[in-house]
Design a protein around this motif. Structure first.
Motif, mmCIF file in Angstrom:
data_model
loop_
_atom_site.group_PDB
_atom_site.id
_atom_site.type_symbol
_atom_site.label_atom_id
_atom_site.label_comp_id
_atom_site.label_asym_id
_atom_site.label_seq_id
_atom_site.Cartn_x
_atom_site.Cartn_y
_atom_site.Cartn_z
ATOM 1 N N UNK A 9 0.810 -1.124 0.152
ATOM 2 C CA UNK A 9 0.106 0.041 -0.044
ATOM 3 C C UNK A 9 0.845 1.238 0.061
ATOM 4 N N UNK A 10 1.973 1.333 0.743
ATOM 5 C CA UNK A 10 2.761 2.301 0.708
ATOM 6 C C UNK A 10 3.397 2.717 -0.516
ATOM 7 N N UNK A 11 3.719 1.716 -1.336
ATOM 8 C CA UNK A 11 4.413 1.837 -2.552
ATOM 9 C C UNK A 11 3.482 2.533 -3.446
ATOM 10 N N UNK A 12 2.182 1.888 -3.359
ATOM 11 C CA UNK A 12 1.289 2.700 -4.156
ATOM 12 C C UNK A 12 1.259 4.231 -3.981
ATOM 13 N N UNK A 13 1.242 4.512 -2.551
ATOM 14 C CA UNK A 13 1.190 6.073 -2.190
ATOM 15 C C UNK A 13 2.330 6.765 -2.931
ATOM 16 N N UNK A 14 3.352 6.229 -2.694
ATOM 17 C CA UNK A 14 4.644 6.828 -3.173
ATOM 18 C C UNK A 14 4.716 6.933 -4.595
ATOM 19 N N UNK A 15 4.430 6.311 -5.185
ATOM 20 C CA UNK A 15 4.133 6.035 -6.673
ATOM 21 C C UNK A 15 3.216 7.094 -7.225
ATOM 22 N N UNK A 16 2.105 7.252 -6.446
ATOM 23 C CA UNK A 16 1.080 8.244 -7.214
ATOM 24 C C UNK A 16 1.734 9.662 -6.494
ATOM 25 N N UNK A 17 2.230 9.677 -5.576
ATOM 26 C CA UNK A 17 2.920 10.964 -5.212
ATOM 27 C C UNK A 17 4.041 11.418 -6.250
ATOM 28 N N UNK A 18 4.834 10.559 -6.662
ATOM 29 C CA UNK A 18 5.850 10.933 -7.823
ATOM 30 C C UNK A 18 5.237 11.202 -9.108
ATOM 31 N N UNK A 19 4.052 10.731 -9.181
ATOM 32 C CA UNK A 19 3.228 11.009 -10.419
ATOM 33 C C UNK A 19 2.789 12.639 -10.628
ATOM 34 N N UNK A 20 2.161 12.849 -9.444
ATOM 35 C CA UNK A 20 1.675 14.034 -9.217
ATOM 36 C C UNK A 20 2.826 15.108 -8.901
ATOM 37 N N UNK A 21 3.961 14.663 -8.497
ATOM 38 C CA UNK A 21 5.157 15.668 -8.244
ATOM 39 C C UNK A 21 5.541 16.131 -9.881
ATOM 40 N N UNK A 22 5.702 15.058 -10.313
ATOM 41 C CA UNK A 22 6.224 15.359 -11.774
ATOM 42 C C UNK A 22 5.360 16.208 -12.603
ATOM 43 N N UNK A 23 4.172 16.186 -12.255
ATOM 44 C CA UNK A 23 3.100 17.215 -13.210
ATOM 45 C C UNK A 23 3.210 18.547 -12.760
ATOM 46 N N UNK A 24 3.269 18.587 -11.456
ATOM 47 C CA UNK A 24 3.683 20.028 -10.798
ATOM 48 C C UNK A 24 4.966 20.645 -11.063
ATOM 49 N N UNK A 25 5.997 19.914 -11.152
ATOM 50 C CA UNK A 25 7.356 20.412 -11.172
ATOM 51 C C UNK A 25 7.712 21.150 -12.629
ATOM 52 N N UNK A 26 6.881 20.730 -13.673
ATOM 53 C CA UNK A 26 7.083 21.223 -15.124
ATOM 54 C C UNK A 26 7.474 22.795 -15.116
ATOM 55 N N UNK A 27 6.564 23.568 -14.732
ATOM 56 C CA UNK A 27 6.702 25.236 -14.767
ATOM 57 C C UNK A 27 7.703 25.616 -14.176
ATOM 58 N N UNK A 28 8.107 24.975 -13.128
ATOM 59 C CA UNK A 28 9.436 25.552 -12.577
ATOM 60 C C UNK A 28 10.657 25.232 -13.135
ATOM 61 N N UNK A 29 10.631 24.401 -14.256
ATOM 62 C CA UNK A 29 11.948 24.066 -15.008
ATOM 63 C C UNK A 29 11.892 24.936 -16.130
ATOM 64 N N UNK A 30 10.745 25.746 -16.595
ATOM 65 C CA UNK A 30 11.024 26.467 -17.838
ATOM 66 C C UNK A 30 11.652 27.804 -17.556
#
Length: 95
Positions: free
Chosen positions: A1-22
């Motif tokens: 269960x914790x691996x699923x939460x970590x995976x979902x958190x990483x997916x959400x983080x990758x979507x949010x970090x995009x504007x900061x790298x432009x």
């Protein structure tokens, strides 16, 4: 269960970090104003004013006590990346 939460958190983080790298600054109604305030705050701080309250404005003779009314904590935090030699825009993104 914790691996699923970590995976979902990483997916959400990758979507949010995009504007900061432009390149460039975020688009917003007050994004340019923040850069002006950051520059004026930094100039006042380097001139020896602590705490920063009164700043010289863009037009000579129209100085104002901006940081008596505008929240200065953000601008003090901005100075940390500036001391590490980041650019103004990168420092704004880090904050």
């Amino acid at each position: 269960m914790s691996k699923i939460i970590i995976f979902i958190s990483l997916i959400l983080f990758l979507q949010i970090i995009g504007p900061f790298l432009k390149d460039g600054i975020f688009l917003g109604h007050d994004s340019q104003r923040h850069l002006i305030y950051l520059n004026k705050f930094e100039q006042a701080l380097h001139a020896g004013q602590f705490p920063v309250r009164w700043i010289d404005w863009i037009t000579p003779g129209y100085n104002q006590p901006l940081f008596n009314f505008y929240q200065p904590g953000f601008y003090y935090l901005f100075q940390i990346p500036r001391l590490l030699r980041f650019s103004n825009i990168d420092s704004l993104k880090i904050e």
